[in-house]
Motif scaffolding. Structure first.
Motif, PDB file in Angstrom:
ATOM      1  N   PRO A   1       3.770 -70.143  -7.226  1.00 39.66           N
ATOM      2  CA  PRO A   1       4.325 -70.813  -8.422  1.00 39.66           C
ATOM      3  C   PRO A   1       4.308 -69.938  -9.676  1.00 39.66           C
TER       4      PRO A   1
ATOM      5  N   ASN B   1       7.218 -63.004  -3.018  1.00 39.08           N
ATOM      6  CA  ASN B   1       6.639 -64.252  -2.508  1.00 39.08           C
ATOM      7  C   ASN B   1       6.656 -64.316  -0.987  1.00 39.08           C
TER       8      ASN B   1
ATOM      9  N   THR C   1       9.053 -74.575  -6.999  1.00 40.29           N
ATOM     10  CA  THR C   1       7.768 -74.509  -6.301  1.00 40.29           C
ATOM     11  C   THR C   1       7.621 -75.653  -5.304  1.00 40.29           C
TER      12      THR C   1
END
Length: 433
Positions: free
Chosen positions: A64, A158, A280
């Motif tokens: 996030p 990510n 997120t």
């Protein structure tokens, strides 16, 4: 077990064709598979527990924060400054704007950690500029789409954090460092295609930028480029973890966008926070349901079955690795990157480790492979964003995409069969496991 595999695969494919969101499709097909061996109430409880356990990870806290920092950078004027910086060195070459596009997407993708953000931010500037100089919109869009995926290999990324979770704990720092050479190889491969294509089409050569202006544009871009040094340098030096680095990235991006470049206003921050929370939530739902599906496959002994079948296919490791790559390329066409990593890492990791490939090397291979899927129809999210940004259609982008796909595939084979491309830097920095 054979029936479980059929139910899992068939229900998932049918739900996808019915246009059910992929996270929901994964969750429903997982539950249906459970019901063949577990009663309804325990199955639902197990699904919920596995989903909750899948996102109960300290490492995932980085996602996030990196998402938030990426959104701040996308709106903070960073893309424009990186484009001007790349023009200083490559704008005067034949097909120079295409080179600038590739390098800008690589830099912005590496800083933001998002291929979609790189396509939107860089493409919004570069496609109109390339069109104005006589470049075809289909080519401009194709270059932007493929180049944006390089940032998923160059940290912070990510998807490399997700792979660390799926693989059972490969060092995030090692994965981050391992992605640099493959990412730069991919950038070089795409630039080679751009150069050849520009020469064939006779695209114009840009003007050389005066020295004073070049210095000014370079200095203007330095604060943006420093983010990579601060985040990755801090992780490698052991000053902070990847999760702590994500918080530092947010603070730095906030200072850069609001106070230094002043392109994000304070009253825009609530909207940016809401957007980051929405993104997120989608990512975490995907991680949760994909983790549950991975557990079901393990419970049904599916990974071991596939592993035995692949090893029985051939005793040649090159053939097996090529087969795995082809399977992943097909998977990438129909599935988003995050669930693909979570679902297929437990299936193929035991196979490649038996062949002598390190989990670190495999992580870079699978991410690079699935990057190609982001640029291919019918599911490629980056492809559709690129079409919108370039104001063109997939059919017009398809011809220039083909040589770019070929370059990506060649780099994939190099990374697959030459471990040093992935392992050299982690060894150098003492991070190799």
């Amino acid at each position: 077990m054979e029936l479980s595999i059929v139910v899992l695969v068939l229900s998932f494919v049918v739900l996808l064709f019915l246009n059910v969101p992929i996270a929901i499709s994964i969750g429903i097909s997982t539950l249906l598979t459970m019901l063949f061996t577990i009663d309804f109430t325990p199955a639902v409880m197990t699904l919920a527990q596995r989903m909750a356990g899948g996102i109960n990870s300290f490492a995932l806290l980085a996602i996030p924060f990196f998402i938030l920092s990426g959104i701040l950078m996308g709106q903070g004027g960073i893309a424009h400054r990186l484009i001007e910086f790349a023009k200083v060195f490559f704008g005067m070459l034949p097909g120079g704007l295409a080179f600038v596009n590739v390098i800008s997407c690589t830099l912005f993708g590496a800083i933001s950690g998002s291929a979609v953000a790189a396509t939107s931010a860089v493409g919004g500037f570069m496609v109109p500029a390339m069109t104005k100089e006589g470049y075809d919109r289909g080519f401009s869009g194709a270059v932007t789409v493929t180049a944006s995926t390089t940032g998923l290999l160059i940290p912070p990324s990510n998807v490399l954090i997700v792979y660390s979770l799926a693989s059972g704990g490969v060092s995030i720092a090692a994965l981050f460092i391992a992605g640099y050479i493959p990412g730069l190889l991919l950038m070089a491969g795409l630039m080679a295609v751009c150069g050849i294509w520009a020469k064939m089409k006779g695209y114009p050569v840009g003007d050389r930028i005066p020295f004073r202006e070049a210095v000014r544009k370079t200095i203007d871009a330095i604060p943006s480029l420093l983010l990579i040094i601060i985040v990755i340098g801090g992780i490698v030096a052991g000053f902070f973890t990847a999760t702590e680095a994500s918080v530092i990235a947010v603070l730095y991006a906030l200072a850069l966008s609001v106070f230094i470049y002043r392109e994000v206003k304070v009253n825009q921050l609530p909207q940016i926070l809401v957007k980051s929370v929405e993104t997120t939530a989608i990512v975490m739902l995907l991680i949760g349901t994909s983790t549950a599906m991975s557990w079901v496959m393990s419970y049904e002994n599916i990974p071991q079955t596939i592993s035995d079948a692949l090893i029985a296919l051939s005793d040649n490791p090159y053939i097996i690795l090529l087969t795995i790559n082809l399977i992943l390329l097909i998977v990438g066409i129909f599935m988003d990157m995050t669930p693909a990593v979570l679902i297929f890492t437990p299936i193929f990791l035991p196979v490649v480790t038996e062949l002598g490939m390190s989990p670190l090397h495999f992580g870079i291979m699978i991410v690079l492979n699935l990057c190609i899927g982001l640029c291919t129809p019918p599911v490629g999210s980056v492809l559709f964003v690129g079409c919108g940004i370039a104001k063109t259609t997939i059919s017009k982008m398809f011809k220039p995409l083909l040589p770019l796909y070929a370059a990506m595939f060649v780099v994939l084979l190099l990374v697959t069969y030459v471990p040093a491309f992935s392992e050299a830097l982690p060894r150098l920095f003492g991070l190799y496991e």
